[in-house]
Design a protein around this motif. Structure first.
Motif, PDB file in Angstrom:
ATOM      1  N   VAL A  24       0.840  -1.289  -0.106  1.00  0.00           N
ATOM      2  CA  VAL A  24      -0.054  -0.073   0.040  1.00  0.00           C
ATOM      3  C   VAL A  24       0.844   1.393   0.143  1.00  0.00           C
ATOM      4  CG1 VAL A  24      -1.697   1.150   1.206  1.00  0.00           C
ATOM      5  CG2 VAL A  24      -1.721  -1.270   1.296  1.00  0.00           C
ATOM      6  N   ALA A  25       1.884   1.066   0.761  1.00  0.00           N
ATOM      7  CA  ALA A  25       2.833   2.440   0.726  1.00  0.00           C
ATOM      8  C   ALA A  25       3.611   2.836  -0.574  1.00  0.00           C
ATOM      9  CB  ALA A  25       4.021   2.055   1.589  1.00  0.00           C
ATOM     10  N   SER A  26       3.853   1.537  -1.480  1.00  0.00           N
ATOM     11  CA  SER A  26       4.110   1.922  -2.620  1.00  0.00           C
ATOM     12  C   SER A  26       3.030   2.414  -3.686  1.00  0.00           C
ATOM     13  CB  SER A  26       4.611   0.553  -3.506  1.00  0.00           C
ATOM     14  OG  SER A  26       5.895   0.188  -2.757  1.00  0.00           O
ATOM     15  N   ALA A  27       1.770   1.865  -3.530  1.00  0.00           N
ATOM     16  CA  ALA A  27       0.525   2.608  -4.103  1.00  0.00           C
ATOM     17  C   ALA A  27       0.397   3.939  -3.825  1.00  0.00           C
ATOM     18  CB  ALA A  27      -0.565   1.580  -3.932  1.00  0.00           C
ATOM     19  N   ALA A  28       0.698   4.396  -2.533  1.00  0.00           N
ATOM     20  CA  ALA A  28       0.425   5.675  -2.051  1.00  0.00           C
ATOM     21  C   ALA A  28       1.606   6.467  -2.778  1.00  0.00           C
ATOM     22  CB  ALA A  28       0.600   5.645  -0.598  1.00  0.00           C
ATOM     23  N   TYR A  37      -8.212  -5.497   7.503  1.00  0.00           N
ATOM     24  CA  TYR A  37      -8.854  -4.407   7.498  1.00  0.00           C
ATOM     25  C   TYR A  37      -9.701  -4.077   6.281  1.00  0.00           C
ATOM     26  CZ  TYR A  37      -5.634  -2.234  11.068  1.00  0.00           C
ATOM     27  OH  TYR A  37      -4.723  -2.162  11.966  1.00  0.00           O
ATOM     28  N   LYS A  38     -10.629  -3.267   6.225  1.00  0.00           N
ATOM     29  CA  LYS A  38     -11.290  -2.864   5.098  1.00  0.00           C
ATOM     30  C   LYS A  38     -10.828  -1.609   4.848  1.00  0.00           C
ATOM     31  CE  LYS A  38     -15.439  -5.142   3.879  1.00  0.00           C
ATOM     32  NZ  LYS A  38     -16.107  -5.403   2.524  1.00  0.00           N
ATOM     33  N   VAL A  39     -10.730  -1.164   3.640  1.00  0.00           N
ATOM     34  CA  VAL A  39      -9.988   0.171   3.225  1.00  0.00           C
ATOM     35  C   VAL A  39     -10.982   1.063   2.318  1.00  0.00           C
ATOM     36  CG1 VAL A  39      -7.732  -0.861   3.055  1.00  0.00           C
ATOM     37  CG2 VAL A  39      -9.200  -1.124   0.997  1.00  0.00           C
ATOM     38  N   TYR A  40     -10.690   2.252   2.829  1.00  0.00           N
ATOM     39  CA  TYR A  40     -11.529   3.411   2.248  1.00  0.00           C
ATOM     40  C   TYR A  40     -10.522   4.459   1.768  1.00  0.00           C
ATOM     41  CZ  TYR A  40     -15.039   0.764   4.718  1.00  0.00           C
ATOM     42  OH  TYR A  40     -15.891  -0.516   4.955  1.00  0.00           O
ATOM     43  N   ASN A  41     -11.005   5.374   0.932  1.00  0.00           N
ATOM     44  CA  ASN A  41     -10.598   6.468   0.382  1.00  0.00           C
ATOM     45  C   ASN A  41     -10.726   7.765   1.335  1.00  0.00           C
ATOM     46  OD1 ASN A  41     -12.854   7.905  -0.230  1.00  0.00           O
ATOM     47  ND2 ASN A  41     -12.555   7.360  -2.585  1.00  0.00           N
ATOM     48  N   ALA A  42     -10.018   8.772   1.169  1.00  0.00           N
ATOM     49  CA  ALA A  42     -10.140  10.120   2.054  1.00  0.00           C
ATOM     50  C   ALA A  42     -11.497  10.572   2.432  1.00  0.00           C
ATOM     51  CB  ALA A  42      -9.408  11.153   1.346  1.00  0.00           C
ATOM     52  N   ASN A  43     -12.418  10.191   1.309  1.00  0.00           N
ATOM     53  CA  ASN A  43     -13.886  10.599   1.476  1.00  0.00           C
ATOM     54  C   ASN A  43     -14.871   9.251   2.309  1.00  0.00           C
ATOM     55  OD1 ASN A  43     -13.297  13.047   0.327  1.00  0.00           O
ATOM     56  ND2 ASN A  43     -13.955  12.508  -1.824  1.00  0.00           N
ATOM     57  N   ALA A  44     -14.197   8.407   2.722  1.00  0.00           N
ATOM     58  CA  ALA A  44     -14.675   7.222   3.221  1.00  0.00           C
ATOM     59  C   ALA A  44     -15.543   6.539   2.179  1.00  0.00           C
ATOM     60  CB  ALA A  44     -15.469   7.859   4.714  1.00  0.00           C
ATOM     61  N   ILE A  55      -6.839   0.143  -4.865  1.00  0.00           N
ATOM     62  CA  ILE A  55      -6.725   1.401  -3.848  1.00  0.00           C
ATOM     63  C   ILE A  55      -6.125   2.551  -4.689  1.00  0.00           C
ATOM     64  CG2 ILE A  55      -5.138   2.554  -2.217  1.00  0.00           C
ATOM     65  CD1 ILE A  55      -5.254  -0.315  -0.748  1.00  0.00           C
ATOM     66  N   VAL A  56      -5.455   2.433  -5.617  1.00  0.00           N
ATOM     67  CA  VAL A  56      -5.007   3.535  -6.554  1.00  0.00           C
ATOM     68  C   VAL A  56      -6.190   4.169  -7.188  1.00  0.00           C
ATOM     69  CG1 VAL A  56      -3.680   4.222  -8.499  1.00  0.00           C
ATOM     70  CG2 VAL A  56      -2.616   2.635  -6.943  1.00  0.00           C
ATOM     71  N   ILE A  57      -7.087   3.379  -7.747  1.00  0.00           N
ATOM     72  CA  ILE A  57      -8.223   3.708  -8.553  1.00  0.00           C
ATOM     73  C   ILE A  57      -8.908   4.594  -7.500  1.00  0.00           C
ATOM     74  CG2 ILE A  57     -10.223   3.089  -9.784  1.00  0.00           C
ATOM     75  CD1 ILE A  57      -8.407   0.423 -10.577  1.00  0.00           C
ATOM     76  N   ASN A  58      -9.319   3.653  -6.497  1.00  0.00           N
ATOM     77  CA  ASN A  58     -10.538   4.453  -5.331  1.00  0.00           C
ATOM     78  C   ASN A  58      -9.963   5.636  -4.751  1.00  0.00           C
ATOM     79  OD1 ASN A  58     -13.019   4.272  -4.112  1.00  0.00           O
ATOM     80  ND2 ASN A  58     -11.869   3.730  -2.311  1.00  0.00           N
ATOM     81  N   ASN A  59      -8.618   5.722  -4.472  1.00  0.00           N
ATOM     82  CA  ASN A  59      -8.048   6.690  -3.649  1.00  0.00           C
ATOM     83  C   ASN A  59      -7.747   7.912  -4.366  1.00  0.00           C
ATOM     84  OD1 ASN A  59      -8.400   4.537  -1.624  1.00  0.00           O
ATOM     85  ND2 ASN A  59      -6.986   5.081  -0.314  1.00  0.00           N
ATOM     86  N   LEU A  60      -7.326   7.648  -5.573  1.00  0.00           N
ATOM     87  CA  LEU A  60      -7.139   9.114  -6.570  1.00  0.00           C
ATOM     88  C   LEU A  60      -8.415   9.821  -6.886  1.00  0.00           C
ATOM     89  CD1 LEU A  60      -4.715   7.870  -9.260  1.00  0.00           C
ATOM     90  CD2 LEU A  60      -4.210   9.470  -7.055  1.00  0.00           C
ATOM     91  N   LYS A  61      -9.696   9.339  -6.611  1.00  0.00           N
ATOM     92  CA  LYS A  61     -10.913   9.764  -6.888  1.00  0.00           C
ATOM     93  C   LYS A  61     -11.235  10.979  -6.177  1.00  0.00           C
ATOM     94  CE  LYS A  61     -13.321   5.819  -8.911  1.00  0.00           C
ATOM     95  NZ  LYS A  61     -14.288   4.897  -8.729  1.00  0.00           N
ATOM     96  N   PRO A  62     -10.941  11.193  -4.752  1.00  0.00           N
ATOM     97  CA  PRO A  62     -11.412  12.231  -4.292  1.00  0.00           C
ATOM     98  C   PRO A  62     -10.458  13.488  -4.702  1.00  0.00           C
ATOM     99  CG  PRO A  62     -10.903  10.558  -2.580  1.00  0.00           C
ATOM    100  CD  PRO A  62     -10.258  10.074  -3.897  1.00  0.00           C
ATOM    101  N   PHE A  63      -9.344  13.361  -5.568  1.00  0.00           N
ATOM    102  CA  PHE A  63      -8.512  14.546  -6.021  1.00  0.00           C
ATOM    103  C   PHE A  63      -8.402  14.770  -7.679  1.00  0.00           C
ATOM    104  CE2 PHE A  63      -6.856  12.022  -2.352  1.00  0.00           C
ATOM    105  CZ  PHE A  63      -6.966  12.632  -1.392  1.00  0.00           C
ATOM    106  N   MET A  64      -8.798  13.796  -8.269  1.00  0.00           N
ATOM    107  CA  MET A  64      -9.136  14.016  -9.749  1.00  0.00           C
ATOM    108  C   MET A  64     -10.273  13.192 -10.337  1.00  0.00           C
ATOM    109  SD  MET A  64      -5.494  11.953 -10.462  1.00  0.00           S
ATOM    110  CE  MET A  64      -5.213  12.682 -12.079  1.00  0.00           C
ATOM    111  N   GLU A  65     -10.373  13.281 -11.639  1.00  0.00           N
ATOM    112  CA  GLU A  65     -11.157  12.436 -12.367  1.00  0.00           C
ATOM    113  C   GLU A  65     -10.544  11.300 -12.918  1.00  0.00           C
ATOM    114  OE1 GLU A  65     -14.030  12.670 -16.452  1.00  0.00           O
ATOM    115  OE2 GLU A  65     -12.818  14.413 -15.904  1.00  0.00           O
TER     116      GLU A  65
END
Length: 446
Positions: free
Chosen positions: A247-251, A369-376, A323-333
Motif C-alpha cells: 500500500v505504501a508503494s501504491a501511495a 482491514y477494510k479500506v476506504y479513501n479520503a472521502n470514506a 486502492i490506486v483507483i479508489n483513492n485517487l478519486k477524491p483528488f481528480m477525475e
C-alpha cells in the motif's frame, strides 16, 4: 520466486502473537498440532476482520491448514496460511511456476481456444519463446475444446513441466504452430514499462505496473521525472494484470499524479475489528512505511499536477491497484477503461512467530482491514466498474502492452485525442469464458 499475496501492509511488527485468554482455553504440549492450531486461533482472534464470526469451539486436532479454513468467515475469499518449512503448502499458479498467464475465449463460431495474455520478463515461459498474443491450441498434447478445457487447465499447475502447442492468429486462422516445453522455474521482479506517445504536439505518458513491491519509490521517481521533463499532459496507467502488493508503494504512485495535495492530505482509512479499530493515514504517513524509500516531499517534486487520469483494468486488477483507483478519486477525475476489477477492498499483514528460535513455522495471511479513501468511500467487494467497458480480446491478435494500437490503450488514446472509437464489444467479438485462478494469487509474496 515471485509469488503473490493479498495486500502487503507492514502496519505492525509481529513478534509472536500473544495469547487471547479465554476462560477454559485448553493447554497443549509445545510442538503438537493442537498447540500450533491454538496459536493460529489466538492470532486470528486478535487481528482477523471477521473474528466475531469464528467458531467458539473449533476442532484443534485438525491438520493446521484445515483448522485455519474452519475459522474463516464464509465470505472471505482471500485469507490464507502456509508452512514456511513445507513448500507443498505454498500456492501454485501458472504465473509463479511458469511465468505466464492466459484466458480461454469462445470465438464467434463457437470454438474455444486460449490466448496468452501475459508473459513475464526473464521467466521460464519467455525463455522458451512464449509471447503475448499467441494462441494456445493444445495442453500436454490434448486439443482444447469447450468440453475439456476445465479439466486440461487444472493439470497445468500440478506438474513441473508443461508442453504447449501455440501459434499466431492470422485473420481467423492459426499459423506457425509449434510445440513449446516449459520447465517450472523462478521469475523475479518485473520492470515498469513506460513510454511517451505524442500526437499533434500533445504528449501522453503510458506506465504499465505489474505489481506494487516494497520500496518502488526510486523507480517511480525516475519514470515521472522523464514524464515531467518531456512535458507530459496526460497519463495512462495500465494496471490490468496488477494483483496488488504494498500500500505504501501504491501511495507513492498516487503522490506523483494529482494537483492540490500535500503530505498531510488524507489518503486512506483502515477499519478493523474491535481490536484494530479505525486508522486514518495521510499520504506522508502511508508512504513512510516503505523504510528508506523516498518520502512524500521527494516524490511530490516530480508530481505531474494532473486533473484527470486514464486507468486500464481487468478482473486481474486487485488489492493495491484498486486502492490506486479508489483513492485517487477524491483528488481528480479517474477514467477507468477495460473490465471490472476483482473487488478486494481489504488489507492485511503477515502474522508469524518471530521468537528466537521460532517454535511455529506457519505463516498467516489474514484479512485484517477494510479500506476506504479520503472521502470514506469504499465497499467495492464486487469490483470497481470501469467508465468505459472494453473487451481486451475483442480484436485478435492482441498486441504487445504499450502498443498504441492495443485495444485498451488505443481506447484511452482515442479519448485523449478526441478521436472516434468504434465499439470493441460487438456480438461477434470473442467472449472470455475462463481466466486463470485469481484466488491462488493472494497467498504469499516474498
Amino acid at each position: 520466486m515471485r509469488i503473490f499475496l493479498i495486500i502487503m501492509f507492514a502496519f505492525f511488527s509481529i513478534a509472536s502473537c500473544n495469547r487471547v485468554e479465554d476462560e477454559g482455553t485448553p493447554n497443549f504440549p509445545d510442538g503438537s498440532t493442537e498447540a500450533t492450531n491454538l496459536w493460529v486461533q489466538d492470532s486470528m482472534k486478535r487481528y482477523y476482520y471477521w473474528a466475531a464470526h469464528m467458531p467458539l469451539k473449533p476442532n484443534y486436532s485438525l491438520p493446521t491448514k484445515d483448522f485455519f479454513k474452519s475459522l474463516l468467515y464464509s465470505g472471505d475469499r482471500f485469507s490464507s496460511i502456509l508452512d514456511k518449512n513445507n513448500s507443498s503448502t505454498y500456492p501454485k499458479t501458472v504465473r509463479s511456476i511458469y511465468g505466464f498467464d492466459y484466458a480461454v475465449i469462445q470465438l464467434a463460431d463457437g470454438k474455444v481456444t486460449a490466448v496468452i495474455k501475459l508473459v513475464l520478463k526473464n521467466s521460464p515461459a519467455q525463455n522458451m519463446g512464449l509471447q503475448r498474443g499467441m494462441i494456445m491450441t493444445k495442453i500436454n498434447g490434448t486439443a482444447i475444446t469447450s468440453s475439456n478445457f476445465n479439466q486440461l487447465i487444472s493439470t497445468i499447475i500440478n506438474s513441473t513441466a508443461l508442453n504447449l502447442s501455440v501459434g499466431n492468429w492470422d485473420n481467423g486462422n492459426i499459423i506457425n504452430e509449434q510445440n513449446i516445453t516449459i520447465q517450472s522455474g523462478f521469475t523475479f521482479d518485473q520492470p515498469l514499462v513506460s513510454k511517451i506517445i505524442e500526437t499533434n504536439g500533445k504528449k501522453t505518458g503510458y506506465l504499465y505496473i505489474y505489481d506494487f513491491p516494497d520500496n518502488m519509490g526510486q523507480i517511480l521517481l525516475q519514470k515521472f521525472s522523464e514524464f515531467k521533463i518531456a512535458g507530459v499532459q496526460d497519463l495512462v496507467l495500465d494496471l490490468r494484470y496488477n494483483y496488488g502488493g504494498s500500500v505504501a508503494s501504491a501511495a507513492a504512485l498516487c503522490a506523483m499524479i494529482p494537483s492540490g495535495i500535500s503530505g498531510s492530505t488524507p489518503f486512506i482509512i483502515y477499519k478493523g475489528n474491535k481490536n484494530g479499530g479505525e486508522v486514518k493515514m495521510t499520504f506522508a504517513q502511508q508512504i513512510a512505511y516503505n523504510k528508506g524509500a523516498p518520502g512524500f516531499n521527494v516524490l511530490y517534486s516530480n508530481n505531474l499536477g494532473l486533473s484527470k487520469i486514464y486507468i486500464l483494468t481487468s478482473d486481474s486488477s486487485a488489492s493495491a491497484s484498486e486502492i490506486v483507483i479508489n483513492n485517487l478519486k477524491p483528488f481528480m477525475e479517474v477514467i477507468q477503461i477495460g473490465g471490472t476489477t476483482l473487488g478486494k477492498d481489504m488489507a492485511g499483514f503477515i502474522i508469524e512467530d518471530k521468537r528466537n528460535p521460532p517454535k511455529i513455522s506457519w505463516q498467516i495471511h489474514p484479512i485484517i482491514y477494510k479500506v476506504y479513501n479520503a472521502n470514506a468511500e469504499g465497499e467495492y467487494s464486487m469490483g470497481i466498474a470501469p467508465s468505459v467497458f472494453v473487451n481486451e480480446f475483442s480484436n485478435l491478435p492482441i498486441l504487445p502492452l504499450g502498443d498504441p494500437n492495443e485495444t485498451l490503450l488505443s481506447t484511452a488514446l482515442n479519448k485523449i485525442f478526441s478521436k472516434y472509437s468504434a465499439s470493441s464489444n460487438s456480438n461477434n467479438s470473442p467472449k472470455v469464458i475462463w481466466q486463470s485462478d485469481w484466488q491462488q494469487q493472494f497467498s504469499l509474496k516474498k
